[in-house]
Design a protein around this motif. Sequence first.
Motif, PDB file in Angstrom:
ATOM      1  N   ARG A   1       0.961  -1.187   0.032  1.00  0.00           N
ATOM      2  CA  ARG A   1       0.081  -0.041   0.031  1.00  0.00           C
ATOM      3  C   ARG A   1       0.815   1.325  -0.109  1.00  0.00           C
ATOM      4  NH1 ARG A   1      -3.913   2.063   4.896  1.00  0.00           N
ATOM      5  NH2 ARG A   1      -5.009   3.857   3.544  1.00  0.00           N
ATOM      6  N   PHE A   2       1.902   1.286   0.776  1.00  0.00           N
ATOM      7  CA  PHE A   2       2.786   2.540   0.816  1.00  0.00           C
ATOM      8  C   PHE A   2       4.206   2.035   0.408  1.00  0.00           C
ATOM      9  CE2 PHE A   2      -0.476   2.875   4.133  1.00  0.00           C
ATOM     10  CZ  PHE A   2      -0.853   4.421   3.816  1.00  0.00           C
ATOM     11  N   VAL A   3       4.885   3.233   0.082  1.00  0.00           N
ATOM     12  CA  VAL A   3       6.197   3.079  -0.411  1.00  0.00           C
ATOM     13  C   VAL A   3       7.295   3.177   0.817  1.00  0.00           C
ATOM     14  CG1 VAL A   3       5.828   4.086  -2.786  1.00  0.00           C
ATOM     15  CG2 VAL A   3       6.500   5.409  -0.962  1.00  0.00           C
ATOM     16  N   TYR A   4       7.003   3.640   1.800  1.00  0.00           N
ATOM     17  CA  TYR A   4       7.776   3.913   3.089  1.00  0.00           C
ATOM     18  C   TYR A   4       6.953   2.755   3.928  1.00  0.00           C
ATOM     19  CZ  TYR A   4      10.971   5.876   6.492  1.00  0.00           C
ATOM     20  OH  TYR A   4      11.847   5.965   7.438  1.00  0.00           O
ATOM     21  N   ARG A   5       8.041   1.715   4.284  1.00  0.00           N
ATOM     22  CA  ARG A   5       7.416   0.784   5.639  1.00  0.00           C
ATOM     23  C   ARG A   5       8.421   0.723   6.419  1.00  0.00           C
ATOM     24  NH1 ARG A   5       6.695  -0.982   0.707  1.00  0.00           N
ATOM     25  NH2 ARG A   5       8.188  -2.654   0.816  1.00  0.00           N
ATOM     26  N   GLY A   6       8.666   1.460   7.509  1.00  0.00           N
ATOM     27  CA  GLY A   6       9.977   1.644   8.367  1.00  0.00           C
ATOM     28  C   GLY A   6       9.914   0.951   9.799  1.00  0.00           C
ATOM     29  N   MET A   7      10.960   0.822  10.236  1.00  0.00           N
ATOM     30  CA  MET A   7      11.353   0.482  11.798  1.00  0.00           C
ATOM     31  C   MET A   7      12.590   1.318  12.265  1.00  0.00           C
ATOM     32  SD  MET A   7       9.168  -1.121  13.582  1.00  0.00           S
ATOM     33  CE  MET A   7      10.099  -1.599  15.161  1.00  0.00           C
ATOM     34  N   HIS A   8      12.294   1.837  13.253  1.00  0.00           N
ATOM     35  CA  HIS A   8      13.300   2.824  13.871  1.00  0.00           C
ATOM     36  C   HIS A   8      14.090   2.091  15.034  1.00  0.00           C
ATOM     37  CE1 HIS A   8      13.960   5.404  17.441  1.00  0.00           C
ATOM     38  NE2 HIS A   8      14.363   6.447  16.855  1.00  0.00           N
ATOM     39  N   LEU A   9      15.282   2.105  15.338  1.00  0.00           N
ATOM     40  CA  LEU A   9      16.030   1.894  16.583  1.00  0.00           C
ATOM     41  C   LEU A   9      16.958   2.810  16.995  1.00  0.00           C
ATOM     42  CD1 LEU A   9      16.618  -0.318  18.635  1.00  0.00           C
ATOM     43  CD2 LEU A   9      18.300  -1.401  17.057  1.00  0.00           C
ATOM     44  N   ASP A  10      16.661   3.112  18.303  1.00  0.00           N
ATOM     45  CA  ASP A  10      17.752   4.322  18.814  1.00  0.00           C
ATOM     46  C   ASP A  10      18.837   3.419  19.493  1.00  0.00           C
ATOM     47  OD1 ASP A  10      18.868   6.095  20.665  1.00  0.00           O
ATOM     48  OD2 ASP A  10      17.194   6.112  22.213  1.00  0.00           O
ATOM     49  N   VAL A  11      20.054   3.783  19.203  1.00  0.00           N
ATOM     50  CA  VAL A  11      21.455   3.017  19.588  1.00  0.00           C
ATOM     51  C   VAL A  11      22.150   4.037  20.326  1.00  0.00           C
ATOM     52  CG1 VAL A  11      21.447   1.488  17.851  1.00  0.00           C
ATOM     53  CG2 VAL A  11      22.685   3.626  17.411  1.00  0.00           C
ATOM     54  N   SER A  12      21.678   5.300  20.648  1.00  0.00           N
ATOM     55  CA  SER A  12      22.282   6.499  21.240  1.00  0.00           C
ATOM     56  C   SER A  12      22.028   6.079  22.901  1.00  0.00           C
ATOM     57  CB  SER A  12      21.726   7.952  21.111  1.00  0.00           C
ATOM     58  OG  SER A  12      22.096   8.047  19.698  1.00  0.00           O
ATOM     59  N   ARG A  13      20.929   5.928  23.392  1.00  0.00           N
ATOM     60  CA  ARG A  13      20.632   5.617  24.749  1.00  0.00           C
ATOM     61  C   ARG A  13      21.277   4.411  25.340  1.00  0.00           C
ATOM     62  NH1 ARG A  13      16.343   8.966  22.696  1.00  0.00           N
ATOM     63  NH2 ARG A  13      16.574  10.959  23.678  1.00  0.00           N
ATOM     64  N   HIS A  14      21.165   3.247  24.548  1.00  0.00           N
ATOM     65  CA  HIS A  14      21.638   2.188  24.618  1.00  0.00           C
ATOM     66  C   HIS A  14      22.277   1.472  23.392  1.00  0.00           C
ATOM     67  CE1 HIS A  14      19.586   2.237  28.752  1.00  0.00           C
ATOM     68  NE2 HIS A  14      20.614   1.502  29.085  1.00  0.00           N
ATOM     69  N   PHE A  15      23.401   0.893  23.344  1.00  0.00           N
ATOM     70  CA  PHE A  15      24.150   0.454  22.224  1.00  0.00           C
ATOM     71  C   PHE A  15      23.963  -0.897  21.994  1.00  0.00           C
ATOM     72  CE2 PHE A  15      28.583  -0.721  20.648  1.00  0.00           C
ATOM     73  CZ  PHE A  15      28.450   0.050  19.177  1.00  0.00           C
TER      74      PHE A  15
END
Length: 765
Positions: free
Chosen positions: A157-171
């Motif tokens: 349905r969409f061209v952008y299908r994403g997941m994020h991960l923050d590695v700054s707070r914990h590596f």
Amino acid sequence: MRSTFFFKIIIFLCLISCSKPQPPVRPHIIPIPNEFSMNEGVFVLDNKVSLHADEDLVAVAEFFNKYLKEKLGYSLKLRDKSSTKTINFIRDTQIENDEGYELIIDSSSITIKAKTKKGAFYAFQTLRQFFPPSMENSMLLNSEISLQNAVIKDAPRFVYRGMHLDVSRHFFSVAFIKKYIDLLSQLKMNTFHWHLTDDQGWRIEIKKYPKLQEVAAFREETLIGHYNDFPQQFDGKKYGGFYTQEEVKDIVQYAAERYITVIPEIEMPGHAQAAIAAYPELGCTRKNINVATKWGVFEDIYCPTEETFTFLENVLDEVMPLFPGKYIHIGGDEAPKTRWKACEHCQELIQKENLEDEHGLQSYFIARMEKYINSKGKEIIGWDEILEGGLAPNATVMSWRGVNGAVEAAKSGHNVILTPTSHCYFDYYQSDNANEPLAIGGYLPLEKVYSFNPIPKELTKAQEKYVLGAQGNVWTEYITSPEHVEYMAFPRAIAMAEVTWSNPFKRDYQDFAYRLSHFHKRLDAQNVNYANHLYEIEGEIVKKDQQMVFDLQTIIRDKTIRYTTDETSPIISSSIYTQPIPIEKSTILKAAVFDEKEKLGRDFTLTFNSHKAVGATISLQPKPSKAYAGSGKEGLINGISGSDTRYGDKEWLGFLGKDVTIIIEFDNPTEINTISTRFYNANGQWIYAPKEIGISYVNAEDDRTLHQINQLQQKDSTLIPHTFQLNGITTKYIEIFIPNYGTIPEGRQGAGNKAWTFLDEIIVR
């Protein structure tokens, strides 16, 4: 010798048993395809099958063959003319969607048709779900696999299908980042948003600025427990790490092989304390500061000097070549203007550039960085704060503070990606269960993620084209290990995958939960520490035919709920739930889901405390925020108190910046001695207990209207209780008025914004 002989016999017998064709798996495809039909018969995959691929799709065919080699111990021969069975990768330019595909399985062949390598890769990921789950951990060496005959036509349905991960707070290690990317690829997600810099740590090697690795990548200690705990405590241990540029290249290449684009986030102008700790000249005060050791928003942000712009341009000159995708995420969120207001250079720059204020200065900052990034052939994404003071010309907006930012940007002709806290923040709690691991707050169960529609209703059909898609976010302030990341991300990421891929008219949560229960077996085989709340009970107290009752439900309908109100009785031998359970007095109910005799989920406990307002008529103005509506207005007098440690469960109601009026009406004049309630007070989450609370009522004895206003004690505690002592008055109604705390003061997180009010059960005795 004898032991070696017997070992060989065992291996031989294992190979004989493994050579038996595995029975076909009934596929329960996730994300659900647009068109899917199963047919009679099976295709038997063995090492005699021939593999064919058009030139443009050879890379995907080779990836598929490598997968078979890893999982089955054999790969397929290429273009073997002697074979009677084939697997074919065919480029079909008639398929309209670049990521679409067709998958046809019959008894003599498997055919994958796609316009591009991406489409062919997604077809492979669908085909993968026809294989037995145990194949995911290489337990079927040398097996023949029977695949159910089927036809699938599908496209996202969409061209952008994403997941994020923050590695700054914990590596997190390179190995875990690759595992995370692997899991996203199986869900047909195509974007990994990698949050690399923040106040608590800088995580990418920049060779021109070695102090980013030596200083900014490490903090002296880390907050223990929650930010809102009083007093705050720290572990006293140095913590940090960073990815070398070679490691970054390796991860980006690994993702590219799975048709995932990696978008790096380099925060600016806020969330820059780690960088300023390494290079103090980048801040407005130019004083030495430390890498942040706790969470939140900090006042030390980049000062918009030529020195700062040169630094950021040099950083980006090293970052951009590492990431071949078109986007660079520049953050732009939560940038307090305190330092800028007191900075002589900033104030002169505002005058020089004819800017309205510090928000205009932020817009100037973002627009200048965007121009530089555009000059390198890249585009920027920023959080929705980049709208403040005017949007940079070519920016894509990532809307997180609700959907208003997306609506504003799309109406202005800018691309948007939806990631509102209400549906996309996977660092929030996902269950009411008291045993859930520590989280930042909030409440986002799986069903709510699945209900998300990334197209805001405020947009016209013409404006909808600017919505690129949506993304789930995993912020890691309270997520310290890979196992914890997996627990918070999955299965909510699976729901987000279906939200962004599948036709909304095809989606049904009951069906999704059933398919997910089968998909869990694949996650088990891959050693994924997912959260399984499918067998938890949803319970509430409602008024039915003038009687208060316990109403219990579970997602998976073909299971049995057993319950007891006898604390000494084990649930397994208790009554089967068939209809709502009447309540006569204060009661503790315990229940669990069973499959025949096996308990499937965790125990559910619901404590009902009877009081005089339960079952009364209640009105509430205004309505609570949609994100924190709890059990609605009736939830304020349903006999259930909210959690002592979370404000986002079904019993707390949240109001953003609004005064609240509550009226409770009784059927008959009622004697009242006390009215009690409590407020959540988590300043780190912008939640403030009110400064005062008022009540009014008509005394039935003399028909006088009486008012009482009490001051609330402001103290360092997450729970602020308050009780009105009324000493036996008799009335038919009470009105409660709760003024909002007001604007959050300078120096606090969320300064300048209206505070949240969170209210719990109103207990009348």
